[in-house]
Scaffold this motif. Structure first.
Motif, PDB file in Angstrom:
ATOM      1  N   TYR A  16      55.650   4.373  93.863  1.00  0.00           N
ATOM      2  CA  TYR A  16      56.681   5.334  93.660  1.00  0.00           C
ATOM      3  C   TYR A  16      55.905   6.812  93.972  1.00  0.00           C
ATOM      4  N   TYR A  72      64.729   5.344  88.088  1.00  0.00           N
ATOM      5  CA  TYR A  72      65.794   4.497  88.673  1.00  0.00           C
ATOM      6  C   TYR A  72      66.621   3.810  87.611  1.00  0.00           C
ATOM      7  N   PHE A  89      66.510   4.245  97.266  1.00  0.00           N
ATOM      8  CA  PHE A  89      65.810   2.991  97.042  1.00  0.00           C
ATOM      9  C   PHE A  89      65.619   2.251  98.627  1.00  0.00           C
TER      10      PHE A  89
END
Lengths: 261, 261
Positions: free
Chosen positions: B127, B258, B137
């Motif tokens: 990330y 997320y 994503f």
């Protein structure tokens, strides 16, 4: 790989912290055990207390006795500064964004449930004189405060409440306060600006000894049996929101001062 | 009464903020609506992003698309600084404090379930190159990262994992990764220091299209039907922890990058 090295360094740092010997009395040890997270003395206060608050708000902490002594100032600053206000506003924003997506049946049975203390009403004026949760809860003085019926609204909740009414939701209030406190509670809610709730449900004598989770689940089940569809539920305690007959969406308001099982 | 006046002042301040007109494109408006909380431009970034994180970690935000653009730096600082580490340690402390109170049956069926990504393994090295959740994503690049099998352990989780094994718990891993990723996942777990799990459960073809909540609940139910008693469950997503056949205690790890439905 820099990140990986950082993680290793932090691991070593934390491992050595968690192995450090903490000199505390047996009574204090019991308290820490029930609070769940270790009182790492070398971790800066704000970092420690922010993480403690994380575990409280996510329900990871479960049932804890009282605000850790070293976090008393932290909780006071949080509750009286702009963070509590901002968090409450964000939760109200989430709630309203969801409420606007709900297709209402329009039969008066589209319910939204609110808890009362630290959800609709703020007891900050009480807790400012009682250590913001760092003192053991004193039922007598709190009941006197309830009788005064002077708790102000949490502004974000009042805004949400009014918008939900406008959207056509039926508002049901479900509180752990007892029937003896019905008049004071209704008077306080009106004083704070709330009106037009459908029902105010308080603990009966027969609910004595029940956990908040069970008492509130039973009442939600009764509402469902009466034909209510519980679209939303707002509460500052996980025991307001979990158990059975849970709402389609539940909204956890902030409260780092106390926990109710 | 000073507090009461403060609340009134803040109410007025927030009401005027929430009524301010925000000039944004239609696409951006849709994104904000799905994120649930309004993008009050006058609120300082850190205050806004801390409250956004509150709603994410308490599940008030529900399903959101991606980290708000203005919080990208905030999330990066949180994930790579000492706060993420500290929060993870506090959750591990809570989990272990509970685990030590559990009376084990000693029949090998005393289970503790762990999710994998952002629970046992940290994908920060991935990330860090993909905006910490502020980018949409990208399944292809993430799958490539999984195949590399180089994700480090979250130190607090490795500590908890080892202590649970020592206490006598049977460890079951339940991940949203697919069967095709079994070898890479097992290899990565070993590389990160994990061993002696009883079972590694991944998504089958037949789980395709199921929400994580349903898929994971079904697998927990199967474990219960096999005689396992699920004492604890650790996951960074609410979909790891909720649904049916839930554990006696569930522990939410931090993850503001997320959300998985």
């Amino acid at each position: 790989m820099a990140i990986f090295r950082l993680l290793i360094i932090l691991t070593v740092a934390y491992t050595s912290l968690s192995q450090s010997i903490i000199q505390i009395s047996t009574e204090k040890q019991t308290l820490l055990a029930s609070d769940g997270i270790s009182d790492h003395p070398k971790i800066p206060n704000d970092l420690y207390c922010e993480s403690w608050r994380f575990t409280v708000e996510t329900n990871d902490a479960g049932i804890w006795a009282q605000v850790p002594a070293r976090c008393e100032g932290f909780v006071k600053d949080y509750m009286t500064g702009d963070k509590y206000q901002s968090d409450s506003e964000a939760v109200a924003d989430n709630s309203l964004a969801y409420a606007k997506t709900v297709e209402l049946h329009g039969d008066g049975k589209d319910a939204w449930i609110f808890d009362v203390d630290e959800t609709l009403l703020s007891n900050i004026p009480y807790y400012v004189r009682h250590g913001f949760g760092s003192e053991i809860f004193d039922e007598v003085s709190f009941d006197n405060w309830v009788d005064m019926a002077e708790a102000p609204a949490i502004p974000a909740s009042l805004r949400l409440y009014e918008e939900l009414l406008e959207l056509g939701f039926t508002i049901i209030l479900l509180t752990g306060r007892t029937e003896f406190q019905r008049n004071a509670t209704a008077r306080n809610l009106e004083y704070a600006g709330y009106s037009n709730w459908e029902r105010l449900i308080l603990r009966h004598n027969s609910d004595h000894g029940k956990s908040a989770t069970i008492y509130k689940s039973e009442r939600r089940k009764q509402l469902e049996d009466e034909g209510y569809k519980i679209h939303g539920n707002s509460g500052d305690q996980w025991s307001d929101l979990t158990g059975f007959a849970v709402a389609k969406r539940s909204f956890k308001l902030p409260n780092p001062m106390y926990v109710i099982a």
